[in-house]
Design a protein around this motif. Sequence first.
Motif, PDB file in Angstrom:
ATOM      1  N   ASN A 173       0.754  -1.323   0.027  1.00 21.68           N
ATOM      2  CA  ASN A 173       0.166   0.021  -0.110  1.00 21.68           C
ATOM      3  C   ASN A 173       0.945   1.218  -0.104  1.00 21.68           C
ATOM      4  OD1 ASN A 173      -1.647   2.039   0.615  1.00 21.68           O
ATOM      5  ND2 ASN A 173      -2.212   1.476   2.705  1.00 21.68           N
ATOM      6  N   PRO A 174       0.708   2.243  -1.036  1.00 22.40           N
ATOM      7  CA  PRO A 174      -0.261   2.323  -1.884  1.00 22.40           C
ATOM      8  C   PRO A 174      -0.302   1.604  -3.238  1.00 22.40           C
ATOM      9  CG  PRO A 174       1.251   4.148  -2.210  1.00 22.40           C
ATOM     10  CD  PRO A 174       1.887   3.178  -0.985  1.00 22.40           C
ATOM     11  N   ALA A 345     -14.580  15.367 -12.115  1.00 21.52           N
ATOM     12  CA  ALA A 345     -15.402  13.788 -11.920  1.00 21.52           C
ATOM     13  C   ALA A 345     -16.013  13.950 -10.448  1.00 21.52           C
ATOM     14  CB  ALA A 345     -14.573  12.797 -12.358  1.00 21.52           C
ATOM     15  N   GLY A 346     -15.587  14.740  -9.659  1.00 18.25           N
ATOM     16  CA  GLY A 346     -15.939  14.722  -8.165  1.00 18.25           C
ATOM     17  C   GLY A 346     -15.682  13.781  -7.627  1.00 18.25           C
ATOM     18  N   ILE A 347     -14.359  13.074  -7.710  1.00 17.23           N
ATOM     19  CA  ILE A 347     -13.785  11.888  -6.939  1.00 17.23           C
ATOM     20  C   ILE A 347     -12.448  12.354  -6.197  1.00 17.23           C
ATOM     21  CG2 ILE A 347     -14.762  10.226  -8.505  1.00 17.23           C
ATOM     22  CD1 ILE A 347     -12.021   9.756  -9.668  1.00 17.23           C
ATOM     23  N   LEU A 348     -12.462  12.179  -5.086  1.00 20.83           N
ATOM     24  CA  LEU A 348     -11.265  12.516  -4.253  1.00 20.83           C
ATOM     25  C   LEU A 348     -10.313  11.378  -4.051  1.00 20.83           C
ATOM     26  CD1 LEU A 348     -10.068  14.547  -2.178  1.00 20.83           C
ATOM     27  CD2 LEU A 348     -11.373  13.559  -0.611  1.00 20.83           C
ATOM     28  N   VAL A 349      -9.149  11.758  -4.589  1.00 19.63           N
ATOM     29  CA  VAL A 349      -8.109  10.566  -4.305  1.00 19.63           C
ATOM     30  C   VAL A 349      -6.964  11.025  -3.313  1.00 19.63           C
ATOM     31  CG1 VAL A 349      -8.455   9.717  -6.662  1.00 19.63           C
ATOM     32  CG2 VAL A 349      -6.761  11.532  -6.185  1.00 19.63           C
ATOM     33  N   SER A 350      -5.793  10.502  -3.058  1.00 20.78           N
ATOM     34  CA  SER A 350      -4.832  10.841  -2.312  1.00 20.78           C
ATOM     35  C   SER A 350      -3.815  11.343  -2.987  1.00 20.78           C
ATOM     36  CB  SER A 350      -4.443   9.742  -1.369  1.00 20.78           C
ATOM     37  OG  SER A 350      -5.653   9.402  -0.447  1.00 20.78           O
ATOM     38  N   PRO A 351      -3.060  12.313  -2.634  1.00 19.99           N
ATOM     39  CA  PRO A 351      -1.760  12.734  -3.362  1.00 19.99           C
ATOM     40  C   PRO A 351      -0.689  11.880  -2.673  1.00 19.99           C
ATOM     41  CG  PRO A 351      -2.858  14.563  -2.499  1.00 19.99           C
ATOM     42  CD  PRO A 351      -3.589  13.476  -2.017  1.00 19.99           C
ATOM     43  N   GLY A 352       0.295  11.535  -3.933  1.00 25.49           N
ATOM     44  CA  GLY A 352       1.336  10.458  -3.168  1.00 25.49           C
ATOM     45  C   GLY A 352       2.237  10.866  -2.318  1.00 25.49           C
ATOM     46  N   GLU A 353       2.439  12.279  -2.002  1.00 24.09           N
ATOM     47  CA  GLU A 353       3.204  12.383  -1.084  1.00 24.09           C
ATOM     48  C   GLU A 353       2.849  11.877   0.594  1.00 24.09           C
ATOM     49  OE1 GLU A 353       2.715  16.955   1.150  1.00 24.09           O
ATOM     50  OE2 GLU A 353       3.114  16.859  -1.329  1.00 24.09           O
ATOM     51  N   PHE A 354       1.650  11.692   0.698  1.00 32.58           N
ATOM     52  CA  PHE A 354       1.258  11.067   1.732  1.00 32.58           C
ATOM     53  C   PHE A 354       1.835   9.731   2.039  1.00 32.58           C
ATOM     54  CE2 PHE A 354      -3.496  12.771   1.633  1.00 32.58           C
ATOM     55  CZ  PHE A 354      -3.055  13.802   1.766  1.00 32.58           C
ATOM     56  N   TYR A 355       2.645   9.195   1.108  1.00 31.57           N
ATOM     57  CA  TYR A 355       3.218   7.848   1.289  1.00 31.57           C
ATOM     58  C   TYR A 355       4.710   7.955   1.029  1.00 31.57           C
ATOM     59  CZ  TYR A 355      -1.898   7.123   0.466  1.00 31.57           C
ATOM     60  OH  TYR A 355      -3.164   7.305   0.634  1.00 31.57           O
ATOM     61  N   GLY A 356       5.256   9.173   1.325  1.00 31.72           N
ATOM     62  CA  GLY A 356       6.604   9.397   1.183  1.00 31.72           C
ATOM     63  C   GLY A 356       6.961  10.286   0.071  1.00 31.72           C
ATOM     64  N   ALA A 360       5.864  11.487  -4.624  1.00 30.72           N
ATOM     65  CA  ALA A 360       4.985  12.656  -4.726  1.00 30.72           C
ATOM     66  C   ALA A 360       4.512  13.064  -6.328  1.00 30.72           C
ATOM     67  CB  ALA A 360       5.860  13.714  -4.395  1.00 30.72           C
ATOM     68  N   SER A 361       4.880  12.113  -7.210  1.00 31.32           N
ATOM     69  CA  SER A 361       4.235  12.496  -8.407  1.00 31.32           C
ATOM     70  C   SER A 361       3.213  11.472  -8.736  1.00 31.32           C
ATOM     71  CB  SER A 361       5.640  12.022  -9.617  1.00 31.32           C
ATOM     72  OG  SER A 361       5.806  10.756  -9.391  1.00 31.32           O
ATOM     73  N   HIS A 362       2.378  10.621  -8.019  1.00 31.04           N
ATOM     74  CA  HIS A 362       1.403   9.805  -8.224  1.00 31.04           C
ATOM     75  C   HIS A 362       0.374  10.105  -7.244  1.00 31.04           C
ATOM     76  CE1 HIS A 362       4.532   7.358 -10.088  1.00 31.04           C
ATOM     77  NE2 HIS A 362       3.790   6.741 -10.370  1.00 31.04           N
ATOM     78  N   VAL A 363      -0.748   9.465  -7.674  1.00 33.61           N
ATOM     79  CA  VAL A 363      -2.036   9.616  -6.621  1.00 33.61           C
ATOM     80  C   VAL A 363      -2.625   8.221  -6.598  1.00 33.61           C
ATOM     81  CG1 VAL A 363      -2.850  11.889  -7.533  1.00 33.61           C
ATOM     82  CG2 VAL A 363      -3.723   9.655  -8.357  1.00 33.61           C
ATOM     83  N   ARG A 364      -3.310   7.850  -5.228  1.00 35.53           N
ATOM     84  CA  ARG A 364      -3.538   6.728  -4.921  1.00 35.53           C
ATOM     85  C   ARG A 364      -5.248   6.882  -5.008  1.00 35.53           C
ATOM     86  NH1 ARG A 364      -3.984   3.807   1.159  1.00 35.53           N
ATOM     87  NH2 ARG A 364      -6.035   5.118   1.026  1.00 35.53           N
TER      88      ARG A 364
END
Length: 382
Positions: A173-174, A345-356, A360-364
């Motif tokens: 994860n992620p 689209a109204g969808i909320l995702v997590s920015p990658g920096e939450f995971y280190g 930081a260049s990805h989203v989950r």
Amino acid sequence: MRAEIGYVPPPYPYDRLDELKPLADRHPGGLVDLSIGTPTDPPTAAVLAALGGSDSERGYPPSIGTPDLREAAANWCETRFGVQVDADAEVAATIGSKEFVAGLPHWLRLRSPERDTVLYPAVSYPSYTMGAELAGCRAVPVPADEHWSIRLDAISDADAERALVLWVNTPGNPAGGLDDLAAAARWGRERDVPVFSDECYAEFTWDGPPRTILTPADADTAAGARAEADGVVAVHSLSKRSNLAGVRVGFYAGDPELVHFLREVRKHAGFMVPGPAQAAAVAALSDQSHVAAQRDRYRSRLERLARIVGRFGPEPALPRGGFYLWAAAPDGDAWGFTRTLLSEAGILVSPGEFYGPSAASHVRVAAVLTNDVLDMVESRLA
């Protein structure tokens, strides 16, 4: 005079998304939250019956887990992984898995006060880092390769000598990576570093069968092999497997000396899974059919979400395991991509920096919401 506060915890990562949520207000049906892996599908009737009818509410539950729970966990390990563990000496209960992950460095520091370092995957859930920080330890990230698997060769000798623990997470994860767990176990044994394997997404392994760090090298697990537990511990949770995140129950299994130590300190600290939750876990671990149905749901949702996210950037590849999409953000701007997905689209995702920092260049994107909700999202884009 008020005493000066010595430690101020950082903002909880997902709280940082609150200010962005109004961007979804213009869409019919409002916000679709795919930022957190909260299960939304119902537990089975048998699990709910066990939860409500255990008659275990009045007494204190055993901290290590009831004999029934430990036996059910051991039976599941043999059925699912082909490895045999001793329910009496090598298994104990946890209040979910997050408290165990975050608290482990504190307990291991008592066991090995001369060591002060937690090694963990550089792209990973933040509890590994926070567990180290809350215990006053060094948190040292271990880089991942191009497949999001941990690179054991990147750990320096100096960090290994100071290591309290090496965490591995499979499926990860992620990003959904799969680690070479046999190599991780061997690395730890050669250096006398305990290796703890977070396997809470094991049931949702897409690339090959589910795996555990307890599997002996070159063993015929189809016939049931004795677990090779020296220096390693596997950590499991029923939150994802059985849609029981609100019940908070899991278990750890492995090295009998480590398990005994953790059992004893956790008894003194008062960690106890409520009795009804333990009864529900026995029912859940005794049934595999609901997990097979959940696997099908998650696989279908991952495929649909990949197409949805791919309308706004590169279509993400399906993960090797887990129920998250790990999507590269256009131009590497994860926060910008998060805002785009919310507004368009109204969808909320997590920015990658939450995971280190290296993420930081990805989203989950969590594939946790039902097909009805995904139908609504697709209708917005039609």
